[in-house]
Design a protein around this motif. Structure first.
Motif: not given
Length: 103
Positions: A50, A53-54, A79-80, A84, A86-87, A90-91, A94
């Motif tokens: 997190k 990504r911030e 992350l890179n 994907d 984590y993303d 996170f999405k 959100k």
């Protein structure tokens, strides 16, 4: 997806996790399945992700989470160059937060 972890036993574990309905049930289940250190390590990696990504720096992340630079680098690599996961989470979080704000 890593073919090494795609097993029937892992499928069963994930199906069990998907039955959990709230954080309290997660605490009950994960305290039985994981050691305290395993659970704390997982949560630390999530917090590191997190913060990365911030746009936080490694130094800031290490100070706030206690994670080593090796752990931060490992999470950053996921992350890179990972799947994907984590993303995706996170999405979804959100979107959930945004819909709750609208209500």
């Amino acid at each position: 997806m890593n073919k090494k972890i795609k097993t029937e036993a892992v499928d069963h574990l994930f199906q069990a996790i998907l039955t959990l309905k709230n954080p309290e049930e997660c605490y009950l289940f994960f305290e039985d399945v994981c050691t305290i250190n395993e659970l704390l390590s997982l949560s630390q990696r999530y917090e590191v992700a997190k913060m990365l990504r911030e746009g936080r720096t490694y130094l800031e992340i290490a100070e706030r989470t206690g994670a080593s630079t090796a752990t931060i680098s490992r999470v950053n690599r996921s992350l890179n160059y990972g799947n994907d996961g984590y993303d995706m989470v996170f999405k979804r979080l959100k979107q959930k937060e945004d819909s709750e704000d609208e209500a």
